[in-house]
Design a protein around this motif. Sequence first.
Motif, PDB file in Angstrom:
ATOM      1  N   ALA A  49     -11.352  32.614 -48.740  1.00 33.91           N
ATOM      2  CA  ALA A  49     -10.128  33.193 -48.179  1.00 33.91           C
ATOM      3  C   ALA A  49      -9.217  32.070 -47.716  1.00 33.91           C
ATOM      4  O   ALA A  49      -9.226  30.992 -48.284  1.00 33.91           O
ATOM      5  CB  ALA A  49     -10.469  34.153 -47.052  1.00 33.91           C
ATOM      6  N   CYS A  51      -9.255  29.996 -45.401  1.00 34.15           N
ATOM      7  CA  CYS A  51      -9.833  28.703 -45.078  1.00 34.15           C
ATOM      8  C   CYS A  51      -9.976  27.835 -46.319  1.00 34.15           C
ATOM      9  O   CYS A  51      -9.950  26.614 -46.228  1.00 34.15           O
ATOM     10  CB  CYS A  51     -11.196  28.887 -44.433  1.00 34.15           C
ATOM     11  SG  CYS A  51     -11.098  29.310 -42.702  1.00 34.15           S
ATOM     12  N   THR A  88     -13.452  34.606 -44.953  1.00 32.53           N
ATOM     13  CA  THR A  88     -14.064  35.873 -44.592  1.00 32.53           C
ATOM     14  C   THR A  88     -15.090  36.293 -45.635  1.00 32.53           C
ATOM     15  O   THR A  88     -14.789  36.337 -46.821  1.00 32.53           O
ATOM     16  CB  THR A  88     -12.992  36.957 -44.509  1.00 32.53           C
ATOM     17  OG1 THR A  88     -11.843  36.407 -43.907  1.00 32.53           O
ATOM     18  CG2 THR A  88     -13.467  38.137 -43.715  1.00 32.53           C
ATOM     19  N   GLY A 114     -14.683  27.986 -40.298  1.00 36.40           N
ATOM     20  CA  GLY A 114     -13.711  28.915 -39.726  1.00 36.40           C
ATOM     21  C   GLY A 114     -14.348  30.056 -38.968  1.00 36.40           C
ATOM     22  O   GLY A 114     -15.549  30.311 -39.033  1.00 36.40           O
ATOM     23  N   ALA A 115     -13.499  30.753 -38.245  1.00 35.35           N
ATOM     24  CA  ALA A 115     -13.955  31.827 -37.377  1.00 35.35           C
ATOM     25  C   ALA A 115     -14.623  32.937 -38.172  1.00 35.35           C
ATOM     26  O   ALA A 115     -15.642  33.491 -37.752  1.00 35.35           O
ATOM     27  CB  ALA A 115     -12.773  32.378 -36.591  1.00 35.35           C
ATOM     28  N   CYS A 116     -14.063  33.274 -39.322  1.00 35.98           N
ATOM     29  CA  CYS A 116     -14.600  34.386 -40.099  1.00 35.98           C
ATOM     30  C   CYS A 116     -16.027  34.136 -40.549  1.00 35.98           C
ATOM     31  O   CYS A 116     -16.905  34.962 -40.374  1.00 35.98           O
ATOM     32  CB  CYS A 116     -13.750  34.623 -41.333  1.00 35.98           C
ATOM     33  SG  CYS A 116     -12.220  35.416 -40.967  1.00 35.98           S
ATOM     34  N   CYS A 146      -9.148  28.685 -37.054  1.00 28.83           N
ATOM     35  CA  CYS A 146      -8.681  29.787 -37.895  1.00 28.83           C
ATOM     36  C   CYS A 146      -7.320  29.439 -38.452  1.00 28.83           C
ATOM     37  O   CYS A 146      -6.331  29.870 -37.927  1.00 28.83           O
ATOM     38  CB  CYS A 146      -8.630  31.079 -37.099  1.00 28.83           C
ATOM     39  SG  CYS A 146      -8.080  32.477 -38.075  1.00 28.83           S
TER      40      CYS A 146
ATOM     41  N   MET B 379      -1.209  29.008 -40.649  1.00 28.53           N
ATOM     42  CA  MET B 379      -1.028  30.335 -40.076  1.00 28.53           C
ATOM     43  C   MET B 379      -0.015  30.215 -38.959  1.00 28.53           C
ATOM     44  O   MET B 379      -0.365  29.999 -37.807  1.00 28.53           O
ATOM     45  CB  MET B 379      -2.356  30.848 -39.529  1.00 28.53           C
ATOM     46  CG  MET B 379      -3.449  30.865 -40.548  1.00 28.53           C
ATOM     47  SD  MET B 379      -2.975  31.886 -41.916  1.00 28.53           S
ATOM     48  CE  MET B 379      -4.337  31.645 -43.009  1.00 28.53           C
TER      49      MET B 379
HETATM   50  S1  SF4 Z   1     -11.092  31.953 -40.107  1.00 26.24           S
HETATM   51 FE1  SF4 Z   1      -8.943  32.507 -40.129  1.00 26.24          FE
HETATM   52  S2  SF4 Z   1      -8.077  31.201 -41.710  1.00 26.24           S
HETATM   53 FE2  SF4 Z   1     -10.268  31.230 -42.025  1.00 26.24          FE
HETATM   54  S3  SF4 Z   1     -10.658  32.860 -43.459  1.00 26.24           S
HETATM   55 FE3  SF4 Z   1     -10.841  33.728 -41.428  1.00 26.24          FE
HETATM   56  S4  SF4 Z   1      -8.812  34.536 -41.010  1.00 26.24           S
HETATM   57 FE4  SF4 Z   1      -8.599  33.125 -42.687  1.00 26.24          FE
END
Ligand code: SF4
Lengths: 278, 618
Positions: A49, A51, A88, A114-116, A146, B379
Motif C-alpha cells: 500500500a 508505505c 495494509t 508502518g502502522a498498518c 504512517c 500524506m
Molecule cells: S501505515 Fe499509513 S502509509 Fe503505511 S500503508 Fe498504512 S495507511 Fe498507508
Amino acid sequence: MSQLDLSELQSTEFPVPDELQGNLAITSISKLYNWSRRSSMWPLLFGLACCAIEMIGTAASRFDLSRFGMEVMRGSPRQSDLMIISGTVTKKMVVPIVRLYNQMPEPKYVMAMGACASGGGPFKEGYNVVSGIDKYLPVDVYVPGCPPTPQALLYGLIALQKKIDGQSLANMDDVPWYGVGPAEPTPIPVLGPDIIDPRQMDLIRRQAQMAVQGKQFAVGELPALPEKKAEPKKVEAKATAAPEVAADMDPVKAERMKKREEALARKRAREAAAEKGE
Amino acid sequence: MAIAVPQTTELDISQTIDWLKQKYPDAVHDDTRQGFGGVVVDKSMLVEVAQAIRDDLGFDYLSSATAVDYLGISDHMEMVYHAYRTTGGPALVFKAQTDREKAEIPSLVDVWLGADFQEREAYDLYGIQFSGHPNLKRILLWDGFNGYPMRKDWQEAYFEQEHKPFDSRWPGGWVHRAEEKNVYGKNVRYPDDIDLARLSDTSEATLYSGLGLGVDVQELESDGLQTDRLVVNLGPHHPSTHGVFRMIVSLNGETIETLEPVMGYLHRNHEKIGERNSFLHNIPFTDRLDYLSSMGNNFGYVLAVEQLLAQGARYQPPTYRAEVIRVLMAELTRIVNHLWSLGFLLNDLGAFFTPMLYANNEREKILDFFEATAGSRLMCNYMRFGGVFADLPERIHSVANLVNDKVRDYNTMEYLAQMITERLPRFLEEYGRLLVGNEILRERTINVGVLPHDLAIALSTCGPLLRGSGVAYDVRRADPYSIYPELDFDIPVGVNGDIYDRFMVRFQEIHESLRILKQLLPRLEQTKGEEVVTKVGHTPRVPVGEAYGRVENPKGELGFYVVSEGDEKGPQNPWRYHVRAPSFINLTALGPMCRGYKVADVVTVLGSIDIVLGETDR
Ligand code: SF4
C-alpha cells in the motif's frame, strides 16, 4: 558500512603466531556467517500500500538502499531473505502473503513497515483488514510511522542488521533454521465467511458450540476491561457530582481519574447547552 | 412539432428535468428531500429513462453510480447516478429506490458500459441485485464473505460505537486494544452457524469458472495452426502490477483473448470507516486513497463538504490566497504523479529504473516543499474546509535530509520559483529529448492498447486515458472549480488513443501544469499575509443534504459523494461517504484494451492507465 573489521577478528582468545599476523584471521563461524548475511539482505520486491511508495523512495535515487547491500530486490520469494510488509494487510491479501512467506528459503526475516503492518494503523477496524501481520507471521523489526520516512525505514533495516549480528548459530531459540531440517510451514489462512486461521480451528469450534447452546458468542467472553471497572464510578460520579478518590489510590491514577471526570463534566455541560437549543 | 425548440442536448439542468418529467410523468419525480437535488426515477422505467438521458439529452458520460442505505431514515436503499455531458456542464443526478429486504434494481450496463464495476461494487457491499448485469459477482470482497458490509446494520468485528470519537476514548480516556475485546484476538467474527466441516476456499474456483474456463489447456484451431488456450494468472504479487492487483488472462498462443481484473487485495474499507468518522476526520484518510497525489484527494473532499457547508448559515468561503495555494498544491501533485507514472511506464517497457530514478530525483524536490509546508512528504493532510491548514513557510528548512552533512535551508518562494521556472523545465527538456522520439518506446507503444474515443466515453474512463483517446474532457475546464477559470492553460489530447498518446498527454500535462504554476507565483506574492483558513476550518457544522464534489486529479476525475443527515446539532458524521475513484473505473477499460494484443503488452497497457491500488480498492 559493512566492512569486515580485521582488527576485531584477530582479537580472539586464540593467539595468532607472530609470523602469521596479518595473513590469518580467526573468528567464529557465527560472526562470519552473520556478517555475510546481513551485508547482502535481499528484500522481496513486494509493495502492498502507501508505505510501498516510501519503500521505493528508499530504494531510489536519494536514499539508495544499495549502501546497505540491499539493492537487489527480488521478484521471486525463492531468492529473497527479507520480506518488508509495506502497507495494509487485508484479509484477502494475507493468504498470498503467508504463501509467499512459506516459499522463502530460510533464514528469512520479516519487517513490519508502518502502522498498518504493525497493528492495523488507521484502517484497523476495517472489516477486511488484518490488524497487524504479526497475527500470522513472526515479525523481526517493526518500523513505526504512517508512512515511515525513508530515514525511518533505513533505521529499521540497520536495526535488523544489528539483530542479525547478535545471533548465534549455536542458539536454536535465536535462529530456528539451523536446527534439523526445514521448519514447519505457517498454516495458510482460509477465506470462509471471515478469514480463518487454521491454528484457531479449535477455538472457533468451541465458540460455535457455545453459540448453538445460546451462550454469548465471541465478544462476550472477555477479560475484565478497565472500562467495565469504570462503569460504577461513572454513575457514582453523576450522583455525587464530585469525583471520589479512594485514599489508597495511586496518585498518578487518581490524577487521571480526576481529569477524566472533569472532561466528562465538560461534555455533559456542552450537551446540555446543545439541547437547550444553543 | 416543428416549432424551434432548443436542441434537447443543450437544455440546462432544470430544463432537462422538466423535459424528463413531461416525457415520463409517472416515472420521474423531483427529489424533494431537503438538501437533495435531481430526480427519482421509478425503477421499473429506469433503463428506458436512462436511454433517453443518454440519447435524447446528451448525457453520454456516467460519472458515478453508487448505493446509499437509508436505514432508519426512510428505510430504503437507493442508487444514485451522476451523468454528465462530455461537452461540459453540471451533472444530472438521478436516483432509483428499492426496498432493503429484496433489493433489486435494473442494471444500466447496457446504457453505459461504465456502470459495470460500479454496480458490481454496489452488489458486493450493499447486496443490491442488478437484474440484467452480465457478470454480477463480488468484486472487492471474496466470494462467500458473510453479509454486505456497507449496510448500516452490518457491524464489523471491532465495532465499538456508531460514530467516532468513541466515548471510551474521549472523554473516557481509556486506552485499550480492540484485540482484547475479541476472543480470537483478531479482527474476525464468524456467523453462529459456521460449518467448519464443510469449509473450503471456493473463491478461486468461482473466479475461474466465472471466466467460463473450466479447463486449463485446450487445443484451438486457428489459421491452420494448433495452439493451446492457456490461462495465466498475473498477480497479486507481481512486480509490474503497480501494487496488489491481479489479472487472469486467457491466451491463444501469445495473443490475449480475455482478461479479467481481480481486485480487492487492498480493500481497506475506506467508506465504512469514513462513515464512522467525523467530517474532519476523513481528510487524512483521503490522503491514503491515491497515495501519490494526496493533496489532490484532499482538494476533492473539501470541495464536496464545502458544497454542503455553503447551505448552512455560518459558512465563509476560502480566501483567495487559500485558493491559490490549493491550486498550487494540486498542480505540483499532478507533476509528482505524472513523473512517477512516466517513470514506471518505462519500467514496464523494460527501461529498468534509469528513467524512473531520474524522474524520482525531481519528485523528491517537490516532496521537500510538501514536507516543509504540510509536515509530511507523502500524506500531506493539508487542506481544510474553508482553506488550508497552514500558510507556506518562510523558509524550507529540513534537518532530516542532510546533503553532504549540511542542513538544507532555502527561501520558500525562491525555491519554488527556481523549481518552476528552471529546474523542472530543464528536466523536462532533457527527458523529452531522450524519450519522446525514442525508437523502442515508439515501437512498443504506438498502435498498442488502442481505446477508441466512443468506447472511452461509454466506459466512463477519465483523465489522461480519456484524453489520450481524443476526448478533450477535463473537469478543470468542463465544470470549473476554484480559480481555474481565470488561469490560462490548454488541455492536451491524443489522436489514436494508444499508449503513446497517453504517454504524450501526461508529458504535455506536466508542461501545462508548469504554465499554471508560473501564473500562480505572482498571485502568491500579491496575497502574502492573507488568512489561509476561515472559521469553519476546525468545527464544521454540516447541514443536511447531499453533495458531489469532483476534481481533475492526476489519474482522472476524482469525485466524492457525501450525504449528511445530521443537522446543525446532530452527529457530524457523513451518512454516506463515497469515493468515485478514477483508478477503479478506468480499469473497466483494461479488458477491452488488451484484447488481441500480446501478453507482453498487458503490463504496458496497465501502466498506461496509471492505477494506484489504494484508490482502486479503497
Ligand atoms: S501505515 Fe499509513 S502509509 Fe503505511 S500503508 Fe498504512 S495507511 Fe498507508
